[in-house]
Design a protein around this motif. Sequence first.
Motif, PDB file in Angstrom:
ATOM      1  N   LEU A  91      42.736  46.367  42.130  1.00  0.00           N
ATOM      2  CA  LEU A  91      43.848  47.094  42.752  1.00  0.00           C
ATOM      3  C   LEU A  91      43.392  47.907  43.957  1.00  0.00           C
ATOM      4  O   LEU A  91      44.170  48.190  44.855  1.00  0.00           O
ATOM      5  CB  LEU A  91      44.510  48.018  41.723  1.00  0.00           C
ATOM      6  N   SER A  92      42.099  48.271  43.960  1.00  0.00           N
ATOM      7  CA  SER A  92      41.624  49.068  45.088  1.00  0.00           C
ATOM      8  C   SER A  92      41.507  48.227  46.360  1.00  0.00           C
ATOM      9  O   SER A  92      41.380  48.761  47.452  1.00  0.00           O
ATOM     10  CB  SER A  92      40.283  49.719  44.757  1.00  0.00           C
ATOM     11  N   LEU A  93      41.553  46.917  46.230  1.00  0.00           N
ATOM     12  CA  LEU A  93      41.593  46.059  47.414  1.00  0.00           C
ATOM     13  C   LEU A  93      43.057  45.868  47.787  1.00  0.00           C
ATOM     14  O   LEU A  93      43.745  45.036  47.226  1.00  0.00           O
ATOM     15  CB  LEU A  93      40.958  44.691  47.119  1.00  0.00           C
ATOM     16  N   ARG A  94      43.490  46.673  48.745  1.00  0.00           N
ATOM     17  CA  ARG A  94      44.916  46.694  49.034  1.00  0.00           C
ATOM     18  C   ARG A  94      45.315  45.785  50.187  1.00  0.00           C
ATOM     19  O   ARG A  94      46.342  45.969  50.800  1.00  0.00           O
ATOM     20  CB  ARG A  94      45.347  48.118  49.347  1.00  0.00           C
ATOM     21  N   GLU A  95      44.473  44.802  50.495  1.00  0.00           N
ATOM     22  CA  GLU A  95      44.786  43.978  51.654  1.00  0.00           C
ATOM     23  C   GLU A  95      46.069  43.189  51.465  1.00  0.00           C
ATOM     24  O   GLU A  95      46.501  42.920  50.347  1.00  0.00           O
ATOM     25  CB  GLU A  95      43.628  43.043  51.969  1.00  0.00           C
ATOM     26  N   TYR A  96      46.671  42.883  52.607  1.00  0.00           N
ATOM     27  CA  TYR A  96      47.959  42.208  52.609  1.00  0.00           C
ATOM     28  C   TYR A  96      47.774  40.709  52.412  1.00  0.00           C
ATOM     29  O   TYR A  96      48.532  40.069  51.706  1.00  0.00           O
ATOM     30  CB  TYR A  96      48.639  42.508  53.948  1.00  0.00           C
ATOM     31  N   ASN A  97      46.744  40.154  53.045  1.00  0.00           N
ATOM     32  CA  ASN A  97      46.436  38.733  52.866  1.00  0.00           C
ATOM     33  C   ASN A  97      45.581  38.579  51.634  1.00  0.00           C
ATOM     34  O   ASN A  97      44.367  38.697  51.689  1.00  0.00           O
ATOM     35  CB  ASN A  97      45.650  38.204  54.061  1.00  0.00           C
ATOM     36  N   ARG A  98      46.218  38.330  50.521  1.00  0.00           N
ATOM     37  CA  ARG A  98      45.462  38.311  49.271  1.00  0.00           C
ATOM     38  C   ARG A  98      45.051  36.896  48.914  1.00  0.00           C
ATOM     39  O   ARG A  98      45.863  35.992  48.875  1.00  0.00           O
ATOM     40  CB  ARG A  98      46.294  38.913  48.145  1.00  0.00           C
ATOM     41  N   PHE A  99      43.776  36.724  48.660  1.00  0.00           N
ATOM     42  CA  PHE A  99      43.267  35.429  48.227  1.00  0.00           C
ATOM     43  C   PHE A  99      42.500  35.735  46.951  1.00  0.00           C
ATOM     44  O   PHE A  99      41.339  36.135  46.992  1.00  0.00           O
ATOM     45  CB  PHE A  99      42.364  34.844  49.319  1.00  0.00           C
ATOM     46  N   SER A 100      43.171  35.597  45.812  1.00  0.00           N
ATOM     47  CA  SER A 100      42.574  36.161  44.583  1.00  0.00           C
ATOM     48  C   SER A 100      41.276  35.525  44.177  1.00  0.00           C
ATOM     49  O   SER A 100      40.422  36.208  43.636  1.00  0.00           O
ATOM     50  CB  SER A 100      43.497  36.105  43.387  1.00  0.00           C
ATOM     51  N   LYS A 101      41.121  34.225  44.425  1.00  0.00           N
ATOM     52  CA  LYS A 101      39.850  33.604  44.041  1.00  0.00           C
ATOM     53  C   LYS A 101      38.706  34.381  44.683  1.00  0.00           C
ATOM     54  O   LYS A 101      37.667  34.594  44.061  1.00  0.00           O
ATOM     55  CB  LYS A 101      39.806  32.152  44.502  1.00  0.00           C
ATOM     56  N   GLY A 102      38.914  34.784  45.926  1.00  0.00           N
ATOM     57  CA  GLY A 102      37.892  35.555  46.635  1.00  0.00           C
ATOM     58  C   GLY A 102      37.816  36.981  46.108  1.00  0.00           C
ATOM     59  O   GLY A 102      36.734  37.519  45.920  1.00  0.00           O
ATOM     60  N   ILE A 103      38.971  37.582  45.876  1.00  0.00           N
ATOM     61  CA  ILE A 103      39.006  38.984  45.443  1.00  0.00           C
ATOM     62  C   ILE A 103      38.322  39.145  44.086  1.00  0.00           C
ATOM     63  O   ILE A 103      37.500  40.034  43.892  1.00  0.00           O
ATOM     64  CB  ILE A 103      40.461  39.488  45.383  1.00  0.00           C
ATOM     65  N   PHE A 104      38.627  38.257  43.154  1.00  0.00           N
ATOM     66  CA  PHE A 104      38.016  38.328  41.821  1.00  0.00           C
ATOM     67  C   PHE A 104      36.502  38.269  41.936  1.00  0.00           C
ATOM     68  O   PHE A 104      35.775  38.960  41.227  1.00  0.00           O
ATOM     69  CB  PHE A 104      38.465  37.148  40.948  1.00  0.00           C
ATOM     70  N   SER A 105      36.036  37.416  42.819  1.00  0.00           N
ATOM     71  CA  SER A 105      34.611  37.244  42.947  1.00  0.00           C
ATOM     72  C   SER A 105      33.996  38.420  43.716  1.00  0.00           C
ATOM     73  O   SER A 105      32.903  38.870  43.418  1.00  0.00           O
ATOM     74  CB  SER A 105      34.368  35.905  43.633  1.00  0.00           C
ATOM     75  N   TRP A 106      34.728  38.923  44.706  1.00  0.00           N
ATOM     76  CA  TRP A 106      34.223  40.013  45.531  1.00  0.00           C
ATOM     77  C   TRP A 106      33.960  41.279  44.716  1.00  0.00           C
ATOM     78  O   TRP A 106      32.971  41.966  44.930  1.00  0.00           O
ATOM     79  CB  TRP A 106      35.231  40.317  46.648  1.00  0.00           C
ATOM     80  N   VAL A 107      34.857  41.583  43.763  1.00  0.00           N
ATOM     81  CA  VAL A 107      34.674  42.825  43.002  1.00  0.00           C
ATOM     82  C   VAL A 107      33.472  42.752  42.066  1.00  0.00           C
ATOM     83  O   VAL A 107      32.987  43.780  41.614  1.00  0.00           O
ATOM     84  CB  VAL A 107      35.927  43.232  42.186  1.00  0.00           C
ATOM     85  N   GLY A 108      32.996  41.544  41.805  1.00  0.00           N
ATOM     86  CA  GLY A 108      31.788  41.416  40.993  1.00  0.00           C
ATOM     87  C   GLY A 108      32.074  41.513  39.502  1.00  0.00           C
ATOM     88  O   GLY A 108      33.045  40.940  39.037  1.00  0.00           O
ATOM     89  N   PHE A 109      31.263  42.221  38.781  1.00  0.00           N
ATOM     90  CA  PHE A 109      31.297  42.366  37.315  1.00  0.00           C
ATOM     91  C   PHE A 109      30.792  41.090  36.637  1.00  0.00           C
ATOM     92  O   PHE A 109      30.793  40.018  37.236  1.00  0.00           O
ATOM     93  CB  PHE A 109      32.704  42.706  36.792  1.00  0.00           C
ATOM     94  N   ARG A 110      30.409  41.248  35.389  1.00  0.00           N
ATOM     95  CA  ARG A 110      29.897  40.087  34.651  1.00  0.00           C
ATOM     96  C   ARG A 110      31.060  39.241  34.147  1.00  0.00           C
ATOM     97  O   ARG A 110      31.923  39.744  33.432  1.00  0.00           O
ATOM     98  CB  ARG A 110      29.050  40.550  33.469  1.00  0.00           C
ATOM     99  N   THR A 111      31.083  38.007  34.561  1.00  0.00           N
ATOM    100  CA  THR A 111      32.187  37.132  34.192  1.00  0.00           C
ATOM    101  C   THR A 111      31.694  35.994  33.317  1.00  0.00           C
ATOM    102  O   THR A 111      30.709  35.338  33.643  1.00  0.00           O
ATOM    103  CB  THR A 111      32.827  36.525  35.456  1.00  0.00           C
ATOM    104  N   LYS A 112      32.376  35.759  32.221  1.00  0.00           N
ATOM    105  CA  LYS A 112      32.043  34.611  31.381  1.00  0.00           C
ATOM    106  C   LYS A 112      33.045  33.499  31.690  1.00  0.00           C
ATOM    107  O   LYS A 112      34.257  33.715  31.658  1.00  0.00           O
ATOM    108  CB  LYS A 112      32.155  35.013  29.911  1.00  0.00           C
ATOM    109  N   TRP A 113      32.524  32.309  32.026  1.00  0.00           N
ATOM    110  CA  TRP A 113      33.411  31.200  32.368  1.00  0.00           C
ATOM    111  C   TRP A 113      33.676  30.347  31.142  1.00  0.00           C
ATOM    112  O   TRP A 113      32.750  29.899  30.484  1.00  0.00           O
ATOM    113  CB  TRP A 113      32.786  30.343  33.472  1.00  0.00           C
ATOM    114  N   LEU A 114      34.929  30.127  30.852  1.00  0.00           N
ATOM    115  CA  LEU A 114      35.299  29.311  29.705  1.00  0.00           C
ATOM    116  C   LEU A 114      35.916  28.013  30.208  1.00  0.00           C
ATOM    117  O   LEU A 114      36.936  28.039  30.893  1.00  0.00           O
ATOM    118  CB  LEU A 114      36.325  30.059  28.840  1.00  0.00           C
ATOM    119  N   PRO A 115      35.292  26.881  29.929  1.00  0.00           N
ATOM    120  CA  PRO A 115      35.807  25.614  30.453  1.00  0.00           C
ATOM    121  C   PRO A 115      37.076  25.172  29.727  1.00  0.00           C
ATOM    122  O   PRO A 115      37.250  25.465  28.548  1.00  0.00           O
ATOM    123  CB  PRO A 115      34.672  24.632  30.173  1.00  0.00           C
ATOM    124  N   PHE A 116      37.963  24.532  30.439  1.00  0.00           N
ATOM    125  CA  PHE A 116      39.122  23.921  29.771  1.00  0.00           C
ATOM    126  C   PHE A 116      39.606  22.713  30.554  1.00  0.00           C
ATOM    127  O   PHE A 116      39.333  22.576  31.732  1.00  0.00           O
ATOM    128  CB  PHE A 116      40.234  24.935  29.535  1.00  0.00           C
TER     129      PHE A 116
END
Length: 319
Positions: A173-198
Amino acid sequence: MMISVVVPCYNEEAALPRFLDALRQTASDLFAEFGCDTELLFVDDGSRDGTLSVLRDAARNETAIRYLSFSRNFGKEAAMYAGLQRARGDYVAIMDADLQHPPSMLREMVSVLRTGEYDCAAARRVSRTGEPPLRSFFSRRFYRLMNRISDTEVVEGACDFRMMTRRVVEAILSLREYNRFSKGIFSWVGFRTKWLPFENQERVAGETKWSFWGLFVYAIQGIVGFSTVPLVFVALLGVLLCAGAFLMVLYIIIKTLLFGDPVGGWPSMACMVMFLGGVQLFCMGILGEYLAKTYLEVKRRPIYVLSETSEDAEKNRNF
Ligand code: UDP
Ligand code: MG
């Protein structure tokens, strides 16, 4: 402990009843297993069919269901942003309304987050069955290119189906940009992410909102939003052309000194003028793309406009 599930909906009247049934089941499973409550937060993205009335009915009968409704279609990115802003849960999940994201995976996501090892559990599509081959091809190219020219890594097949902790939500939410590209935003904020295949699922009802052209524009938006390499490319191209021109000048001077100056060569001149004109326009186009995005950002327009929420509707009923 509470889990919020944010569901962006645009013209999903046909799919919603089945989605609701599936999610009610999942919510009771989650309650049985982890003892946590689940709230469903639907974001009606200016649908033109009966989506809003389905949501109104559902919210009237069940307190665990809430909705927000936009004044017009603002796009899925805006809908996700609004949903994240208003979600109250300790864990917040985002999923599509068309059951392409299997609700059973929510269970897996909760158990991943509860270990405390990860801040985010995200689904990754490992197959693309049911997708036009051309689309898969370009999509792969896009991930390749994106990862080569951007510092923000975009995982191939990553989709918006994910569950995250409060901390991650605040960061997004702190990324308040107007042109939102979530795939990038999710990755930009970092944090440990566990990928679950489906495996890719077919939509249960209704149809996809993405045309090929729509996806293309979205890809460009992703590149412009998360990389400035195209600008460097333009500058390099300029340098290369200058070097070429310099060599040509040398060649002409030497040729003239040795063999005199017979008239000729205008067709090659015409080609050159045209070529350079094209290159310049192309480069201006790239520059223009960045300028346009900057222009949209500096206007600081809101990402979405609400026209109704389930809280308003309830207040009106009690009034
Ligand atoms: N969606 C939205 N606003 C839009 C387009 C789509 O909220 O302008 C929602 C849609 O209702 C669905 C999700 O985003 O819940 C994914 O859309 P869709 O299924 O059309 O995309 P696909 O799964 O084909 O990528
Ligand atoms: Mg879908």
